[in-house]
Design a protein around this motif. Sequence first.
Motif, PDB file in Angstrom:
ATOM      1  N   TRP A   1      -0.673  -1.752  -9.833  1.00  0.00           N
ATOM      2  CA  TRP A   1      -2.085  -2.047 -10.279  1.00  0.00           C
ATOM      3  C   TRP A   1      -2.885  -1.555  -9.309  1.00  0.00           C
ATOM      4  N   LEU A   2      -2.823  -2.253  -8.060  1.00  0.00           N
ATOM      5  CA  LEU A   2      -3.558  -1.843  -6.955  1.00  0.00           C
ATOM      6  C   LEU A   2      -3.665  -0.335  -6.556  1.00  0.00           C
ATOM      7  N   ALA A   3      -2.366   0.197  -6.432  1.00  0.00           N
ATOM      8  CA  ALA A   3      -2.186   1.347  -6.089  1.00  0.00           C
ATOM      9  C   ALA A   3      -3.271   2.390  -6.990  1.00  0.00           C
ATOM     10  N   LYS A   4      -2.998   2.229  -8.419  1.00  0.00           N
ATOM     11  CA  LYS A   4      -3.740   2.854  -9.382  1.00  0.00           C
ATOM     12  C   LYS A   4      -5.289   2.849  -9.201  1.00  0.00           C
ATOM     13  N   LEU A   5      -5.837   1.631  -9.050  1.00  0.00           N
ATOM     14  CA  LEU A   5      -7.069   1.304  -8.624  1.00  0.00           C
ATOM     15  C   LEU A   5      -7.353   2.198  -7.288  1.00  0.00           C
ATOM     16  N   TYR A   6      -6.778   2.088  -6.349  1.00  0.00           N
ATOM     17  CA  TYR A   6      -7.019   2.781  -5.096  1.00  0.00           C
ATOM     18  C   TYR A   6      -6.834   4.292  -5.279  1.00  0.00           C
ATOM     19  N   ARG A   7      -6.138   4.827  -6.046  1.00  0.00           N
ATOM     20  CA  ARG A   7      -6.249   6.094  -6.312  1.00  0.00           C
ATOM     21  C   ARG A   7      -7.347   6.651  -7.123  1.00  0.00           C
ATOM     22  N   LEU A   8      -7.836   5.676  -7.944  1.00  0.00           N
ATOM     23  CA  LEU A   8      -9.104   6.097  -8.711  1.00  0.00           C
ATOM     24  C   LEU A   8     -10.316   6.287  -7.707  1.00  0.00           C
ATOM     25  N   GLY A   9     -10.234   5.702  -6.459  1.00  0.00           N
ATOM     26  CA  GLY A   9     -11.618   5.713  -5.493  1.00  0.00           C
ATOM     27  C   GLY A   9     -12.146   4.478  -5.222  1.00  0.00           C
ATOM     28  N   VAL A  10     -11.615   3.176  -5.517  1.00  0.00           N
ATOM     29  CA  VAL A  10     -12.319   2.146  -5.226  1.00  0.00           C
ATOM     30  C   VAL A  10     -12.568   1.849  -3.757  1.00  0.00           C
ATOM     31  N   ASP A  11     -13.540   1.323  -3.450  1.00  0.00           N
ATOM     32  CA  ASP A  11     -13.623   1.198  -1.851  1.00  0.00           C
ATOM     33  C   ASP A  11     -13.524  -0.286  -1.321  1.00  0.00           C
ATOM     34  N   GLY A  12     -13.193  -1.109  -2.609  1.00  0.00           N
ATOM     35  CA  GLY A  12     -12.768  -2.343  -2.182  1.00  0.00           C
ATOM     36  C   GLY A  12     -12.030  -3.037  -3.013  1.00  0.00           C
ATOM     37  N   VAL A  13     -11.279  -4.265  -2.624  1.00  0.00           N
ATOM     38  CA  VAL A  13     -10.557  -4.953  -3.825  1.00  0.00           C
ATOM     39  C   VAL A  13     -10.610  -6.485  -3.463  1.00  0.00           C
ATOM     40  N   PHE A  14     -10.871  -7.239  -4.587  1.00  0.00           N
ATOM     41  CA  PHE A  14     -10.766  -8.641  -4.443  1.00  0.00           C
ATOM     42  C   PHE A  14      -9.564  -9.033  -4.886  1.00  0.00           C
ATOM     43  N   CYS A  15      -8.710  -9.897  -3.834  1.00  0.00           N
ATOM     44  CA  CYS A  15      -7.321 -10.029  -3.996  1.00  0.00           C
ATOM     45  C   CYS A  15      -7.066 -11.774  -3.974  1.00  0.00           C
ATOM     46  N   ASP A  16      -6.404 -12.292  -4.946  1.00  0.00           N
ATOM     47  CA  ASP A  16      -5.990 -13.641  -5.018  1.00  0.00           C
ATOM     48  C   ASP A  16      -4.690 -13.699  -3.984  1.00  0.00           C
TER      49      ASP A  16
END
Length: 371
Positions: A341-356
């Motif tokens: 799921w994170l890899a998908k979001l990264y490849r979509l171009g997000v600049d940051g992720v909030f992770c538990d």
Amino acid sequence: MFHVRKRVLAGGLAVVAAAGAYVGLTGGSTPAVAEQGARTPVVIGHRGASGLRPEHTLSAYKVAISQGADYIEPDVVATKDRILVARHDNWLADTTDVENHPQFADRKKTKTIDGVSRTDWFSEDFTLAEIRTLRTEERIPALRPNNAVFNGIDTIPTVEEVIKLARANNVGVYPETKHPTYFDGIGLSMEEPLLALLKKYGLDDRNDKVFIQSFETANLRDLRPKTKLRLIQLIDGAGAPYDFVKNNDPRTYSDLVKPTGLKFIASYADGIGANTSRIVPVDASGNLGTPTTLIRDAHRLKLDVHTWTIRGENQQLPADFRQGNSSAPGYERAIGDVNGWLAKLYRLGVDGVFCDDPSTGVSARTEVFGS
């Protein structure tokens, strides 16, 4: 498979350039990354490492730092004596043992917070000394029983303690002032003391490792002429900023993600923190749909796009990334393919992720970007 190359600019900023468009995530290209490449995304320890320790505790923040988080996130509320402390909300019963302290029985009250009535104990009715007598607890023990074993160990940290911890470990801090209209209304505005605290530790410049975030707009707009620090407008999956609601402004979060709304945000903020459903919608069954143009539209206005919240349990993931037998005991709290799921979001171009669990954000970033 795509290829990335990284170059380091002055000041150590790593920039990743993509060779060709990213294709195949939803049967088409992903313009947010394909246009001009993207910086290596930052990983934000959501309330610390709240998937592994009770949230907003020094223990959770320390675990997040040990896992490689770039930023740790303290949500900010105020005490009666105007000390800023780290709690997700100003009510206390779901994250502390306050109900077990008979000396505070008369502090239980019914209040209206952001238009919703709630009966609880509230931070603004306690001095710091009093709030320090409480012990923290896991907010969702049914989903995270392993966290509950740490109940009763930590006290509520001050925001100053969180900033000091971040500075000592060379990581950034990403505070959110909670319920700002409410706190302004009771004479406990938090933005000014937060700026003063950050400045005390040398954090007052755009290039410093700080983002200040809010679900409301008025406090961020008020902050803009007062600070060079980067500001992030949070975007929920539904509803509207409470300052809009209170002032009869008909706009909603859905309006803010439209081009005109993003232009409004760009007039005072440096980025958005969007619910993942604003980037990839989900249907009633939790299945992912076609990505929106939000990342592309925001990037065209030079707005960063951070997204929240990436949680590992099946219950917290899109159906596409859940794993195991759905009829098996414990399926909801079993860990799914959070890295996918994170890899998908990264490849979509997000600049940051909030992770538990920040380690997942770091490992997926390494998989996608090689760093």
